[in-house]
Design a protein around this motif. Structure first.
Motif, PDB file in Angstrom:
ATOM      1  N   GLU A 202       1.369  -1.177   0.105  1.00  0.00           N
ATOM      2  CA  GLU A 202       0.024  -0.181   0.135  1.00  0.00           C
ATOM      3  C   GLU A 202       0.590   1.500  -0.243  1.00  0.00           C
ATOM      4  O   GLU A 202       0.354   2.342  -0.801  1.00  0.00           O
ATOM      5  N   ASN A 205       4.796   2.740  -4.499  1.00  0.00           N
ATOM      6  CA  ASN A 205       4.759   1.698  -5.488  1.00  0.00           C
ATOM      7  C   ASN A 205       5.616   0.711  -6.290  1.00  0.00           C
ATOM      8  O   ASN A 205       7.352   1.138  -5.557  1.00  0.00           O
ATOM      9  N   LYS A 218       2.814  -2.009 -10.035  1.00  0.00           N
ATOM     10  CA  LYS A 218       1.764  -1.954  -8.668  1.00  0.00           C
ATOM     11  C   LYS A 218       1.655  -0.312  -8.028  1.00  0.00           C
ATOM     12  O   LYS A 218       2.444  -0.183  -7.602  1.00  0.00           O
ATOM     13  N   GLU A 220      -0.318   2.497  -7.109  1.00  0.00           N
ATOM     14  CA  GLU A 220      -2.298   3.332  -7.208  1.00  0.00           C
ATOM     15  C   GLU A 220      -2.070   4.459  -8.051  1.00  0.00           C
ATOM     16  O   GLU A 220      -3.060   5.112  -7.763  1.00  0.00           O
ATOM     17  N   ARG A 249       3.805   6.983  -3.131  1.00  0.00           N
ATOM     18  CA  ARG A 249       3.172   6.991  -3.385  1.00  0.00           C
ATOM     19  C   ARG A 249       3.004   8.135  -3.387  1.00  0.00           C
ATOM     20  O   ARG A 249       3.223   8.742  -1.909  1.00  0.00           O
TER      21      ARG A 249
END
Lengths: 660, 144
Positions: A202, A205, A218, A220, A249
């Protein structure tokens, strides 16, 4: 004051400069801290990114050999069993898939490169009966594995089940019999997802590349990779090159960190500015305090060192402050003066006057004290000594209270000196008067017996001429002559003394007419001497005593022809515009320069009476006295043998008033 | 007939008086009686005394200014303030030629002011002219 303002503004400028530079430095430090903080934060993030990328590598590096070893053991068991039944293999494979998250599927590929067995079947249906030769990459790897009889990893491929991964091929040779391959399907997504905790994913990236092929991504939020915060870890595993890029992120970075920095920056700047303003006002007040205290010190020093006594009074006329000079004047210590009434320092009648004073400005002006005007009062010491005192009172207001400032000056010495001076002046004028009277009376009284002597000589001659004979008569004549000479000397002395005593009546008159009248007075004498008086200029109007001025001209003209050997004696009178002086010039014998101002000395004669005739020698002295009495100056220029020029000036003190 | 016009001479100096007297007598015929007072007080005393044949009223007074005691100015003033005496001509005969003296004397009522000439000849001449003027030319008030 001017100086103080100068110092004050200069100091303020320095203060402003100090404060501004302080604020600037502070802001710069804030900004630096802010940028350092961001850098540090970034490096912290980067370190996390590095750690995560390394962690991923670690997972890769630890998982893959485990899987490969496991699959190798499976192949070895296959060889040992010489082809296990499907059910047994399936259980075996299922265990592997369960134990190793990155392993998407375990398959058996027959010697024709066709996938026959697939565990688990679910999700991998597309692989069943798949001919792996459909793609060069796979076939090449298979060929390589079969030929080398050792396991081979494919290059990253697009899995038929979806997703990306790579394949590990384990060739099975039972004896020399080739029985196909054990095939492990590695799904990078599965590997990564299973290896990494959910939270980890989470936060960051992650992008995993092999060569240029994106194997896993991955992201977001759309944040481009930045080397400041992100990290790309490259490593090689089983001859495959991997790049793992990990970066934070954007959204999280923004919401959690960025604002804090800006708030910190804003706070830093704000605090700097506030501190700067506070510092400025502090400095300003310090400066003005120091200036005020400097001014105070200056005023105090001025007051203390003033040569006059200074006494401040409150609104009731009670002393509240004195300077050193006031202490000295009244011969009392400061402590003994403060608290007393001003009137206590005075002698009567001033003591009573000031006792009754109402110390209010309006009343003072009407009453005994005149504000701003120096008056003479009498001071008194403790021992009763009374002395003259000059007193000036001014008034001023502090905090609505009417105060008074008295400047006092002990004028004993001045008064005494003035009295002595007055006395001396009186003595001097009395003595001058006496001297004048003496000269006058003495000369007058001298004349009488002198005349009597002459007269008796005459009577003797008249009555006894025949008896005396010619010798006796000559001696009597001589006696008369000498008496006459002395008489003349006395007359001149009297006249000279009178010139000093009298205050002649002054008037305006025309110089030419004065010359003409003197000329006519002398006409006989002039004719006798063959002399001429000429005028060669215009004259300003004269302000003086005409009789005396004519006397002056008379003396100078007589001198001009008397001491003159020219055939044609000329006395010229003119006004010299350059010297602003009257000039009486003659063509006489001149005056030897060695005599200088001796010519003006009374009874001083420069020439023998036999040559140039009788004279008392007072003519020029009288002339000089007349000129001096007219506020002027007399002098001469002369060349021996060619003549003399007498110059004189007359002070015209009414010229400006009357403008003539 | 004996001229009864008395000449009063107020003069402290014997020498001056002698010179004046000699001047008066120079032409040899001084018919006028002469009276001399040696100082101011004596002159005033003489003038205060009532007139008689033995004590004649002066027809003219020759007054010296510088006298011991009361000086000539004072005498002149008294004469001119006295109604009984003020019509007697006063000739101031003095060594002083001070303008202040001259002015003052005329202000006080002097009829003539003569400076005593320094030279004897001049004195003789002056006295002769004085005599001629006052006794020949001028008409004097009648004595009472």
């Amino acid at each position: 004051m001017i100086n103080n303002i100068g110092i004050s503004s200069q100091r303020l400028k320095i203060a402003v400069a100090v404060v501004l530079s302080g604020v600037l430095i502070s802001v710069m430090v804030s900004v630096r801290i802010w940028s350092l903080s961001i850098e540090q934060h970034n490096s912290l993030i980067k370190r996390t990114s590095i750690a995560k990328s390394e962690l991923i590598e670690h997972h890769f590096a630890s998982s893959m050999p485990a899987i490969i070893n496991a699959l190798e053991r499976m192949r070895n068991r296959w060889i040992a069993r010489q082809g296990p039944p499907f059910s047994e293999w399936q259980l075996d494979a299922q265990d592997y898939v369960n134990d190793h998250a990155g392993l998407r599927a375990v398959e058996w590929v027959n010697k024709d490169y066709i996938v026959k067995w697939v565990v688990p079947l679910e999700g991998n249906e597309s692989a069943v009966d798949l001919n792996l030769t459909f793609e060069a990459n796979r076939k090449q790897a298979l060929d390589l594995a079969r030929d080398l009889k050792t396991y081979t990893l494919s290059k990253p491929v697009q899995l038929v089940q979806g997703g990306k991964g790579f394949l590990a091929y384990f060739p099975i040779f039972v004896g020399s019999e080739f029985e196909g391959f054990i095939l492990g399907v590695f799904d990078v997504s599965l590997l990564v997802d299973s290896l990494l905790p959910h939270k980890f994913i989470e936060d960051h990236n992650i992008e995993i590349l092999s060569g240029n092929e994106v194997m896993y991504s991955k992201k977001e939020a759309e944040l481009t990779y930045d080397d400041k915060t992100g990290h790309t870890h490259s490593f090689s595993l089983y001859d495959v090159k991997w790049d793992i890029a990990v970066w934070p992120r954007k959204i999280k970075e923004g919401s959690e960190n960025s604002n804090i920095h800006y708030i910190a920056l804003f706070n830093g700047v704000l605090i700097s500015l506030l501190a700067g303003i506070a510092l400025f006002y502090l400095l300003k007040s310090l400066i003005s305090e120091s200036i005020i205290s400097a001014k105070d010190a200056e005023h105090k020093a001025t007051l203390e060192n003033a040569i006059d006594g200074i006494i401040t009074l409150d609104s009731k006329g009670v002393i509240r402050g004195v300077n050193t000079t006031a202490e000295q004047i009244f011969d009392r210590q400061r402590g003994k003066l403060i608290g007393q009434k001003l009137s206590a320092l005075f002698a009567e009648p001033f003591r009573s006057d000031y006792e009754q004073c109402v110390w209010r400005k309006e009343q003072l002006e009407e009453g005994c004290v005149e504000i701003g005007k120096v008056q003479r009062v009498a001071g008194m010491l403790k021992n009763g000594h009374v002395f003259p005192l000059d007193l000036g009172i001014t008034t001023f207001e502090i905090h609505k209270e009417q105060l008074f400032c008295c400047v006092v000056k002990d004028v004993s010495v001045a008064v005494k000196l003035a009295e002595e001076k007055e006395k001396l002046i009186q003595q001097l004028s009395k003595s001058n008067e006496e001297l004048d009277n003496f000269a006058y009376i003495a000369s007058h009284d001298l004349k009488e017996p002198l005349r009597a002597i002459q007269n008796h000589a005459c009577f003797l001659k008249e009555d006894y001429e025949s008896i005396l004979g010619s010798d006796g008569v000559y001696k009597l004549d001589r006696l008369v002559y000498l008496g006459a000479k002395m008489e003349r000397l006395i007359s001149d002395l009297m006249y000279y003394s009178r010139l000093g005593r009298e205050e002649p009546d002054m008037a305006r008159f025309n110089m030419v007419s004065a010359i003409k009248s003197t000329q006519s007075r002398l006409s006989e004498s002039l004719e006798e001497h063959g002399a001429d008086v000429t005028i060669s200029s215009e004259f300003p109007t004269v302000y003086g005593n005409r009789t005396r001025i004519e006397e002056l001209l008379y003396n100078l003209i007589v001198n001009g022809y008397k001491y003159n050997l020219s055939d044609k004696k000329v006395i010229n009178i003119r006004f010299d515009e350059n010297l602003k002086a009257y000039c009486v010039e003659d063509n006489g014998i001149g005056i030897d320069s060695q005599f200088g101002n001796d010519v003006f000395k009374i009874f001083k004669r420069l020439n023998s009476p036999k040559k140039f005739g009788e004279g008392s020698g007072a003519g020029l002295t009288i002339a000089q006295k007349i000129v001096e009495r007219h506020g002027g100056r007399i002098w001469y220029e002369s060349e021996l043998g060619s003549g003399t020029r007498f110059y004189f000036t007359l002070k015209d003190d009414n010229q400006n008033n009357e403008g003539q | 007939m004996k001229d009864s016009k008395l000449i009063l001479i107020v003069e402290d100096s014997d020498d001056d008086f002698y010179a004046t007297l000699r001047a008066f007598k120079r032409d040899g015929n001084l018919s006028n009686p002469l009276q001399r007072c040696e100082d101011g007080q004596e002159a005033l005393d003489y003038l205060k005394t009532p007139w008689s044949d033995e004590h004649l009223k002066p027809a003219i007074i020759l007054l010296d200014l510088n006298l011991p005691g009361l000086d000539g100015r004072h005498v002149l003033k008294k004469i001119k303030q006295d109604k009984r005496l003020c019509n007697i001509p006063v000739v101031v005969l003095t060594t002083s030629n001070d303008e202040k003296d001259i002015e003052e004397c005329y202000e006080l009522g002097a009829n003539t002011y003569i400076q005593k000439p320094v030279k004897l000849d001049s004195l003789f001449e002056a006295i002769q002219k004085l005599k001629d003027y006052w006794f020949q030319i001028a008409i004097l008030p009648k004595g009472d």
